[in-house]
Design an enzyme around this catalytic site. Structure first.
Site, mmCIF file in Angstrom:
data_model
loop_
_atom_site.group_PDB
_atom_site.id
_atom_site.type_symbol
_atom_site.label_atom_id
_atom_site.label_comp_id
_atom_site.label_asym_id
_atom_site.label_seq_id
_atom_site.Cartn_x
_atom_site.Cartn_y
_atom_site.Cartn_z
ATOM 1 N N SER A 110 0.854 -1.186 0.000
ATOM 2 C CA SER A 110 0.000 0.000 0.000
ATOM 3 C C SER A 110 0.892 1.237 0.000
ATOM 4 C CB SER A 110 -0.897 0.015 1.240
ATOM 5 O OG SER A 110 -0.111 0.278 2.383
ATOM 6 N N LYS A 111 0.260 2.358 -0.045
ATOM 7 C CA LYS A 111 0.985 3.634 -0.101
ATOM 8 C C LYS A 111 1.945 3.796 1.077
ATOM 9 C CE LYS A 111 0.134 7.565 -1.809
ATOM 10 N NZ LYS A 111 0.268 7.920 -3.166
#
Ligand code: GLU
Length: 444
Positions: free
Chosen positions: A225-226
């Protein structure tokens, strides 16, 4: 081999999508085959022209070209309708007859999600007839064969009441029509594959081979994820990564060996890439490794090339002499300005801690001595070698450690303790500007 990349243009192209595109591209280029680009734009709200352009732009920047397309999935809707009619005519598909009331009653009785062959669906939706009990085999080049028994499968809905195709139906038709031989895509599509196989079966054609790429994880083993610094291709570009470094890194990800730190040119990757050897274990995306690799690629550029890239990246000109002394210390183009912006903008960084540590009484005394030694050098003798000799003499005279002299000078010039080599920095700034900055620090 005929392969395809089929992004849904719902936003930027992310690192996982870029990997899928790249692996398809490797397969096409390595086999002398064809890469088809299909834009899966059936989500009309999110598939804006801007989003499509973002994907095309990211592919262009990554230097991944394609041979056919872009084909719009939406524009193929009449073809989907034609195949739907064909299946209805052959009684391989049927329209559900349940009314909304029936659906409600059924759900109340069985629970909303319980799969059941022929479960009532909104009136008029089209379901594909699933054979009673057959075995369907997915040939996956990465995961091996997986067998599904149709007895466990629900009759899948393939079209809405208005005749528009649902996703898995459209994909199978599109891949078949494009004569795709190998479907290479993310593992998140694994659960779609049996439904697509049923469509191929109904069409009476052989399915393509599949290769489902393992999920990407962060270094902590969690789904990427980010938070892990994973980004869209556009963001990686803004952060100053080079396309060649990203291609190299994404290829290494597939080897599944996180410790493999190898520079492999794209030409070589095309030759060596073998989809059947992609690891089936989740790949770990490690931004630190990408940075390292990118640094290696930056250092392969000539000074002129790197200067041009940095001038484009920063929107500034006249960077060459500073680039020359900074290039060993940067891993991305974006690292340059924080390291070297002070050459152009002055010591504007407000690094209070650095000032406190290095410009106290001792530091200022050392800086004063350094100023004297530097001022004694003639304008045309203000070279790295002469500066080196002059400052080391100060170190010796003060019976100090080198950093007790160098760091105050550095903080005076740069405002912080991070800069290219101190002698080089002085030489590039020049005698006048160096003395001006030192005087400002001593006066402040
Ligand atoms: N459009 C899908 C996606 O962007 C890919 C579908 C496929 O490759 O079959 O995830």
């Amino acid at each position: 081999m005929r392969v395809r990349f089929a992004p849904s243009p719902t936003g930027a192209l992310h690192i996982g999508g870029a990997r899928t595109a790249l692996y398809n591209w490797f397969v096409a280029r390595g086999s002398g085959g064809t890469l088809v680009l299909r834009i899966e734009d059936t989500d009309r709200e999110r598939s804006t022209p801007e989003n499509v352009e973002q994907i095309l732009d990211a592919l262009r920047w990554l230097e991944l070209d394609y041979d056919e397309g872009p084909i719009s999935q939406v524009e193929r809707s009449s073809r989907h309708a034609e195949v739907l009619q064909q299946l209805l005519d052959q009684d391989l598909a049927y329209r559900t007859t349940a009314t909304a009331e029936d659906v409600k009653a059924y759900k109340a009785q069985h629970g909303a999600d319980k799969g059941f062959r022929g479960r009532p669906e909104a009136e008029g939706a089209v379901r594909l007839r699933v054979p009673e009990d057959e075995e369907l085999v997915v040939h996956d080049l990465i995961r091996g064969d997986t067998t599904f028994r149709t007895v466990h499968l629900d009759d899948p809905v393939i079209a809405r009441a208005d005749g528009t195709a649902l996703y898995n139906f459209a994909v199978a038709i599109d891949d078949h029509d494009a004569r795709i031989t190998h479907v290479i895509r993310g593992e998140d599509h694994l659960s779609n594959t049996p439904k697509q196989l049923l469509v191929y079966r109904a069409l009476g054609v052989d399915p393509p081979a599949f290769a489902h790429l393992p999920l990407l994880h962060g270094p902590d083993g969690k789904k990427l994820s980010k938070r892990h610094g994973a980004a869209s291709v556009q963001e990686l570009r803004a952060e100053g990564y080079l396309p060649a470094a990203i291609r190299n890194y994404l290829a290494l990800l597939g080897w599944g060996d996180a410790d493999d730190e190898t520079i492999i040119t794209t030409d070589e990757l095309v030759k060596r890439f073998d989809i059947t050897r992609v690891s089936k274990n989740p790949a770990r995306f490690d931004v630190q490794k990408l940075r390292w690799l990118n640094g290696r690629y930056l250092r392969e550029l000539s000074l002129d090339e790197l200067t041009a890239a940095l001038e484009e990246h920063t929107g500034r000109t006249g960077l060459r002499s500073v680039v020359e002394i900074s290039c060993e210390k940067i891993q991305t183009l974006a690292d340059f300005w924080p390291l070297a912006g002070f050459f152009f903008d002055g010591p504007t960084t407000t690094d209070a801690k650095a000032r406190e540590q290095w410009l106290g009484d001792d530091g200022r005394a050392a800086l004063g001595d350094a100023r004297g030694a530097l001022a004694a050098l003639p304008e045309d003798g203000f070279t790295v070698e002469e500066i080196d000799v002059a400052l080391r003499a100060v170190v010796q005279a003060r019976e100090a450690k080198p950093k007790q002299v160098f760091q105050p000078v550095r903080v005076a010039l740069a405002g912080t303790t991070v800069s290219p080599g101190i002698f080089e920095t002085l030489a590039v700034l020049g005698r006048d500007e160096s003395l001006r900055r030192i005087d400002a620090a001593l006066g402040g």
